[in-house]
Design an enzyme around this catalytic site. Structure first.
Site, PDB file in Angstrom:
ATOM      1  N   ASP A 141    -101.624  -2.460 -63.590  1.00  0.00           N
ATOM      2  CA  ASP A 141    -102.464  -2.736 -62.014  1.00  0.00           C
ATOM      3  C   ASP A 141    -103.691  -3.872 -61.886  1.00  0.00           C
ATOM      4  OD1 ASP A 141    -100.109  -0.625 -62.387  1.00  0.00           O
ATOM      5  OD2 ASP A 141    -101.678   0.656 -62.163  1.00  0.00           O
ATOM      6  N   CYS A 197     -78.949   5.965 -56.367  1.00  0.00           N
ATOM      7  CA  CYS A 197     -80.380   7.198 -55.546  1.00  0.00           C
ATOM      8  C   CYS A 197     -78.353   7.918 -54.634  1.00  0.00           C
ATOM      9  CB  CYS A 197     -80.317   6.580 -54.492  1.00  0.00           C
ATOM     10  SG  CYS A 197     -82.165   5.907 -54.907  1.00  0.00           S
ATOM     11  N   CYS A 203     -86.155  12.523 -50.536  1.00  0.00           N
ATOM     12  CA  CYS A 203     -87.880  12.349 -50.956  1.00  0.00           C
ATOM     13  C   CYS A 203     -88.211  11.818 -49.169  1.00  0.00           C
ATOM     14  CB  CYS A 203     -87.641  10.577 -51.685  1.00  0.00           C
ATOM     15  SG  CYS A 203     -86.726   9.431 -51.151  1.00  0.00           S
ATOM     16  N   CYS A 223     -99.084   7.282 -46.468  1.00  0.00           N
ATOM     17  CA  CYS A 223     -98.921   7.184 -47.808  1.00  0.00           C
ATOM     18  C   CYS A 223    -100.287   8.470 -48.099  1.00  0.00           C
ATOM     19  CB  CYS A 223     -98.415   6.378 -48.344  1.00  0.00           C
ATOM     20  SG  CYS A 223     -98.256   7.496 -50.201  1.00  0.00           S
ATOM     21  N   CYS A 250    -100.494  11.962 -55.242  1.00  0.00           N
ATOM     22  CA  CYS A 250     -99.421  13.022 -54.147  1.00  0.00           C
ATOM     23  C   CYS A 250     -97.948  12.501 -54.778  1.00  0.00           C
ATOM     24  CB  CYS A 250     -98.859  12.638 -52.391  1.00  0.00           C
ATOM     25  SG  CYS A 250     -97.609  13.146 -52.128  1.00  0.00           S
ATOM     26  N   CYS A 253     -92.451  12.851 -53.006  1.00  0.00           N
ATOM     27  CA  CYS A 253     -91.296  12.470 -53.269  1.00  0.00           C
ATOM     28  C   CYS A 253     -91.141  11.626 -54.445  1.00  0.00           C
ATOM     29  CB  CYS A 253     -91.181  10.789 -52.633  1.00  0.00           C
ATOM     30  SG  CYS A 253     -92.469   9.713 -52.978  1.00  0.00           S
TER      31      CYS A 253
END
Length: 369
Positions: A141, A197, A203, A223, A250, A253
């Site tokens: 990251d 999907c 989501c 978001c 969060c 989703c």
């Protein structure tokens, strides 16, 4: 290298070519990312907008930032825990901290997955260097790399409609680490995962702030994860009620995704779930002073958001709870020298009053029936 990655504690590994933006295989990614930034969907995340001396966005392709890179080894590690989901019933006094931030050491101390995964990547990197002597660079990251795009190209999974990488066996509870290398990616190594999907839009339908503006398209500035972690200053008033009880990140989703129902619980040597971070008590979070915040969160992902921002989020969650027991805390915070916290607390008090009135009216209506 896949075997070495698994031996180091990763669940999945694959190799993706480091296409340049000028190659057909890399042009679409570059165009989409540039358009996303240009549309303002990166919000205040300035690191996503960094450019090279020629003015090109660093993340349009791996080779912009790392010219010698020819392939990227993508390693994925599951972080699913045997604990409730954010969408399941919880006390009104409980907040929510994103699942990925629950990790700790066996003795209960905080741990940042960046550090743990980087150490594991170094083991894989050492094995790679011992065999080839190529150039390498590890990131978790922290690098100018679009990890999810590379993960899909490496066959780790497909990009779901919630923009997360989805794996048929492990779901989307995946942390990604990468090793850029100067080795070419052989075509025989590449195996893309099919998109599974289907017609599901759970989501997209569940996102409180409508951040998922279309399948596989997110406006990060809306978001809740961005708002509670990256966003500095005040959260826009029209979004605060939609933030709900989320105080750090969060999971909504992902929690509603059918593929995550099958996701096995991750078991990793040296990593444990800090149960005190699952449905944490809002008042307890609010009461943390500087020393206690450091004790709870130093060395964990929450350290990044800092205490003042966490308390801003807690104030909003208190307002959304509808629980009048938080009024005294919010009254004190409304006079804080921290202008952002004071404003959030004043909003929360107003929100509490509205929710209390709505609750009283509902009770009166029930009594009349």
């Amino acid at each position: 290298m896949r075997a070495q990655a698994v031996a180091a504690g990763f669940d999945l590994a694959g190799v993706a070519p480091a296409h340049s933006a000028g190659e057909p295989a890399g042009a679409l990614t570059a165009e989409r990312f540039a358009a996303w930034v240009e549309a303002g969907r990166a919000g205040e995340m300035e690191y996503l907008k960094r450019r090279d001396e020629a003015g090109e966005l660093l993340r349009t392709s791996v080779q912009v930032a790392i010219p010698w890179a020819r392939s990227v080894l993508v390693c994925a590690m599951s972080y699913n825990a045997a604990a409730p989901r954010s969408v399941e019933p919880a006390p009104a006094t409980a907040g929510w901290i994103a699942r990925y931030a629950w990790s700790g050491t066996p003795d209960g101390a905080p741990m940042d997955y960046h550090d743990d995964m980087l150490a594991r990547l170094r083991v894989v990197e050492a094995a790679l260097l011992g065999k080839t002597g190529c150039e390498t660079r590890c990131y978790v990251d922290t690098g100018p790399i679009l990890e999810r795009d590379l993960a899909a190209k490496a066959g780790i999974g497909w990009i779901g409609k919630n923009t997360c990488v989805l794996n048929q066996q492990l779901g989307s509870w995946l942390l990604l680490g990468v090793i850029a290398t100067s080795l070419p990616a052989f075509e025989g190594e590449l195996a893309l995962a099919p998109d599974r999907c289907g017609s599901c839009t759970r989501c997209i339908d569940a996102c409180p702030t409508d951040a998922l503006i279309a399948p596989r398209q997110m406006d990060a500035s809306l978001c809740i994860a961005y708002l509670t972690i990256e966003k500095k200053g005040m959260i826009a008033e029209e979004l605060r009620a939609k933030v709900g009880r989320q105080v750090f990140g969060c999971d909504i989703c992902q929690d509603v995704c059918p593929w995550n129902r099958r996701s096995p619980v991750a078991v990793k040597q040296g990593l444990m779930t800090r149960t005190e971070l699952v449905n944490p008590d809002l008042e307890q979070l609010a009461s943390l002073d500087a020393a206690e915040f450091k004790l709870w969160f130093k060395g964990s992902p929450l350290e990044r958001t800092k205490r003042h921002r966490l308390h801003r989020n807690v104030a909003i969650a208190m307002g959304n709870s509808g629980d009048r027991r938080f009024a005294a805390r919010l009254e004190r915070w409304s006079a804080s020298e921290d202008a952002v916290l004071a404003e959030a607390a004043r909003w929360a008090l107003t929100r509490l009053a509205i929710l209390t009135e709505e609750s009283n009216l509902a009770e009166e209506s029930k009594d009349r029936l």
